[in-house]
Design a protein around this motif. Structure first.
Motif, mmCIF file in Angstrom:
data_model
loop_
_atom_site.group_PDB
_atom_site.id
_atom_site.type_symbol
_atom_site.label_atom_id
_atom_site.label_comp_id
_atom_site.label_asym_id
_atom_site.label_seq_id
_atom_site.Cartn_x
_atom_site.Cartn_y
_atom_site.Cartn_z
ATOM 1 N N ASP A 74 0.816 -1.214 0.000
ATOM 2 C CA ASP A 74 0.000 0.000 0.000
ATOM 3 C C ASP A 74 0.855 1.272 0.000
ATOM 4 O O ASP A 74 0.554 2.239 0.674
ATOM 5 C CB ASP A 74 -0.959 0.002 1.198
ATOM 6 N N LYS A 75 1.943 1.241 -0.785
ATOM 7 C CA LYS A 75 2.829 2.399 -0.897
ATOM 8 C C LYS A 75 2.957 2.806 -2.357
ATOM 9 O O LYS A 75 2.954 1.969 -3.248
ATOM 10 C CB LYS A 75 4.197 2.099 -0.306
ATOM 11 N N TRP A 76 3.099 4.115 -2.555
ATOM 12 C CA TRP A 76 3.243 4.658 -3.896
ATOM 13 C C TRP A 76 4.703 4.670 -4.328
ATOM 14 O O TRP A 76 5.607 4.770 -3.500
ATOM 15 C CB TRP A 76 2.698 6.086 -3.949
ATOM 16 N N GLY A 77 4.919 4.594 -5.617
ATOM 17 C CA GLY A 77 6.233 4.737 -6.230
ATOM 18 C C GLY A 77 6.070 5.485 -7.544
ATOM 19 O O GLY A 77 4.961 5.861 -7.917
ATOM 20 N N ASN A 102 6.676 5.049 -0.950
ATOM 21 C CA ASN A 102 6.016 6.346 -0.794
ATOM 22 C C ASN A 102 6.912 7.542 -1.121
ATOM 23 O O ASN A 102 6.549 8.677 -0.852
ATOM 24 C CB ASN A 102 5.394 6.526 0.592
ATOM 25 N N ASN A 103 8.093 7.304 -1.678
ATOM 26 C CA ASN A 103 8.897 8.387 -2.243
ATOM 27 C C ASN A 103 8.382 8.555 -3.672
ATOM 28 O O ASN A 103 8.771 7.825 -4.567
ATOM 29 C CB ASN A 103 10.378 8.039 -2.248
ATOM 30 N N ALA A 104 7.477 9.477 -3.841
ATOM 31 C CA ALA A 104 6.765 9.571 -5.122
ATOM 32 C C ALA A 104 6.451 11.023 -5.441
ATOM 33 O O ALA A 104 7.163 11.916 -5.011
ATOM 34 C CB ALA A 104 5.504 8.718 -5.061
ATOM 35 N N CYS A 105 5.376 11.222 -6.186
ATOM 36 C CA CYS A 105 4.918 12.545 -6.597
ATOM 37 C C CYS A 105 6.007 13.302 -7.354
ATOM 38 O O CYS A 105 6.255 14.486 -7.107
ATOM 39 C CB CYS A 105 4.417 13.350 -5.410
ATOM 40 N N SER A 120 8.638 13.939 -3.600
ATOM 41 C CA SER A 120 8.357 13.976 -2.175
ATOM 42 C C SER A 120 9.034 12.797 -1.490
ATOM 43 O O SER A 120 8.892 11.659 -1.927
ATOM 44 C CB SER A 120 6.845 13.896 -1.917
ATOM 45 N N LEU A 121 9.741 13.065 -0.420
ATOM 46 C CA LEU A 121 10.456 12.045 0.343
ATOM 47 C C LEU A 121 9.604 11.610 1.528
ATOM 48 O O LEU A 121 9.187 12.446 2.332
ATOM 49 C CB LEU A 121 11.800 12.606 0.817
ATOM 50 N N SER A 122 9.387 10.314 1.623
ATOM 51 C CA SER A 122 8.604 9.788 2.737
ATOM 52 C C SER A 122 9.506 9.599 3.956
ATOM 53 O O SER A 122 10.629 9.125 3.832
ATOM 54 C CB SER A 122 7.988 8.452 2.340
#
Length: 124
Positions: A74-77, A102-105, A120-122
């Motif tokens: 459940d994490k974005w990339g 989750n380091n994404a966007c 964006s850095l998670s």
């Protein structure tokens, strides 16, 4: 010089019983108002959730960054796709995803011949 306006966006039906998946669409126009009425067409299809496509031209190729959801954690990339033409198919490049956990966007821009990616850095 031909100037066109392009609008890229994602649309998905992952919970659909028929043809689940996500697509990146593009609309093309001679001016911004054309983007309101011109029909979109698909340039990318994925079984995973996609979000926030971002396109840049660098070294004679168009690069499309798209956020992808990894359903197992459940994490974005962020995954990279490449095309010879701005409004044609974007095959996935090797060595993906370029960002995960989750380091994404990511957004990209070219300046002085260099391609820059900002994301964006998670903290988790």
């Amino acid at each position: 010089m031909i100037n066109n306006f392009y609008l890229f966006y994602c649309n998905g039906t992952e919970r659909s019983q028929n043809n689940p998946g996500w697509s990146v669409y593009v609309k093309k126009g001679n001016n911004p108002n054309d983007l309101l009425t011109n029909k979109p067409y698909e340039v990318l299809r994925s079984e995973k959730s996609l979000a926030a496509p971002d396109v840049a031209f660098y070294n004679n190729f168009y690069y499309l960054l798209a956020k992808k959801l990894n359903k197992t954690n459940d994490k974005w990339g962020t995954t990279v796709f490449q095309s010879d033409e701005v409004d044609k198919a974007y095959p996935r490049v090797t060595n993906n995803p370029i960002l995960s956990q989750n380091n994404a966007c990511a957004s990209q821009y070219v300046s002085d011949g260099n391609l820059y990616v900002i994301y964006s850095l998670s903290e988790s």
